[in-house]
Design an enzyme around this catalytic site. Sequence first.
Site, PDB file in Angstrom:
ATOM      1  N   LYS A 194       0.966  -1.320  -0.071  1.00 34.41           N
ATOM      2  CA  LYS A 194       0.174  -0.261  -0.008  1.00 34.41           C
ATOM      3  C   LYS A 194       0.854   1.083   0.078  1.00 34.41           C
ATOM      4  O   LYS A 194       0.386   2.216  -0.325  1.00 34.41           O
ATOM      5  CB  LYS A 194      -0.857   0.142   1.277  1.00 34.41           C
ATOM      6  CG  LYS A 194      -1.507  -1.012   1.290  1.00 34.41           C
ATOM      7  CD  LYS A 194      -2.269  -1.155   2.816  1.00 34.41           C
ATOM      8  CE  LYS A 194      -3.292  -2.501   3.015  1.00 34.41           C
ATOM      9  NZ  LYS A 194      -3.706  -2.453   4.398  1.00 34.41           N
ATOM     10  N   ASP A 231      14.662  -0.189   1.821  1.00 28.54           N
ATOM     11  CA  ASP A 231      15.079  -0.213   3.261  1.00 28.54           C
ATOM     12  C   ASP A 231      16.260  -1.317   3.330  1.00 28.54           C
ATOM     13  O   ASP A 231      17.437  -0.998   2.697  1.00 28.54           O
ATOM     14  CB  ASP A 231      14.107  -0.398   4.244  1.00 28.54           C
ATOM     15  CG  ASP A 231      14.536  -0.563   5.873  1.00 28.54           C
ATOM     16  OD1 ASP A 231      15.129   0.621   6.226  1.00 28.54           O
ATOM     17  OD2 ASP A 231      14.006  -1.344   6.341  1.00 28.54           O
TER      18      ASP A 231
HETATM   19  P1  IMP Z   1      12.610  -3.474   2.627  1.00 29.49           P
HETATM   20  O1  IMP Z   1      13.503  -3.620   3.893  1.00 29.49           O
HETATM   21  O2  IMP Z   1      13.274  -2.676   1.538  1.00 29.49           O
HETATM   22  O3  IMP Z   1      12.164  -4.788   1.873  1.00 29.49           O
HETATM   23  O4  IMP Z   1      11.414  -2.522   2.814  1.00 29.49           O
HETATM   24  C1  IMP Z   1      10.224  -3.295   3.307  1.00 29.49           C
HETATM   25  C2  IMP Z   1       9.000  -2.178   3.563  1.00 29.49           C
HETATM   26  O5  IMP Z   1       9.227  -1.986   5.009  1.00 29.49           O
HETATM   27  C3  IMP Z   1       9.133  -0.873   2.844  1.00 29.49           C
HETATM   28  O6  IMP Z   1       8.050  -1.157   1.563  1.00 29.49           O
HETATM   29  C4  IMP Z   1       8.174  -0.140   3.589  1.00 29.49           C
HETATM   30  O7  IMP Z   1       6.771  -0.531   3.530  1.00 29.49           O
HETATM   31  C5  IMP Z   1       8.528  -0.675   5.053  1.00 29.49           C
HETATM   32  N1  IMP Z   1       9.649   0.174   5.816  1.00 29.49           N
HETATM   33  C6  IMP Z   1      10.915   0.379   5.675  1.00 29.49           C
HETATM   34  N2  IMP Z   1      11.217   1.400   6.244  1.00 29.49           N
HETATM   35  C7  IMP Z   1      10.331   2.088   6.906  1.00 29.49           C
HETATM   36  C8  IMP Z   1       9.921   3.350   7.495  1.00 29.49           C
HETATM   37  O8  IMP Z   1      11.092   3.804   8.134  1.00 29.49           O
HETATM   38  N3  IMP Z   1       8.858   3.589   7.929  1.00 29.49           N
HETATM   39  C9  IMP Z   1       7.838   3.188   7.408  1.00 29.49           C
HETATM   40  N4  IMP Z   1       7.697   1.791   6.498  1.00 29.49           N
HETATM   41  C10 IMP Z   1       9.193   1.404   6.440  1.00 29.49           C
END
Ligand code: IMP
Length: 185
Positions: A42, A102
């Site tokens: 989302k 992230d």
């Molecule tokens: P990934 O760790 O790059 O796979 O990110 C996974 C998901 O974690 C992202 O699409 C975000 O929805 C969520 N996410 C990562 N860091 C944050 C943050 O600082 N705030 C809110 N959501 C986060």
Amino acid sequence: MHRDIEHVLFSEEDILKGIEAVAAEVTEVYRGQDWTVVSVLKGSCIFASDLVRRIPIPLQMAFVAAHSYGDGTRPGELHVDFLPNEDEIQGCNLLLVDDILDTGRTMFALKNELLSRGATEVKTCVFLDKPSRRELRLEPDFRVFEVRDEFVVGYGLDFAGRYRNLPYVGALKPSVFECTQGERS
Ligand code: IMP
Ligand code: MG
């Protein structure tokens, strides 16, 4: 400012200025091509809708949904809930758009899944980039802002499903997430 926010990182005005610059870069890369913006739900719905409205060339839109269960501010196992239709993937040039890069696990998994299902090309565009937390070798092709390792909400980003509707990006007060369980998407 919302009472759960410790400080604002990017105001509404900063955000729209940043998006305009990235929209111009994206426009030059895709000019003359058949291409599709794939918004990761989302979290990226707000970013994607502001971005596409600043891209003055033809494009299509598709959606994919992914979420990971973690302890609220740290990611857990990734689940892909749905992908675009086959004809929206096979032979297509896709721009995968997410709220934040992230650890890189979400974008890495989605990019590989779309390529294995026959996409011609998958580039990535993120609203926020948190390179200090990266676990996989993945750099976004386009990004609006870089942020340090701090949990942020607003402008589509949530904590336990909340705060997506804040028009700015802010850091949550630690007291809010210290004792809460959450789901991230
Ligand atoms: P990934 O760790 O790059 O796979 O990110 C996974 C998901 O974690 C992202 O699409 C975000 O929805 C969520 N996410 C990562 N860091 C944050 C943050 O600082 N705030 C809110 N959501 C986060
Ligand atoms: Mg997300």
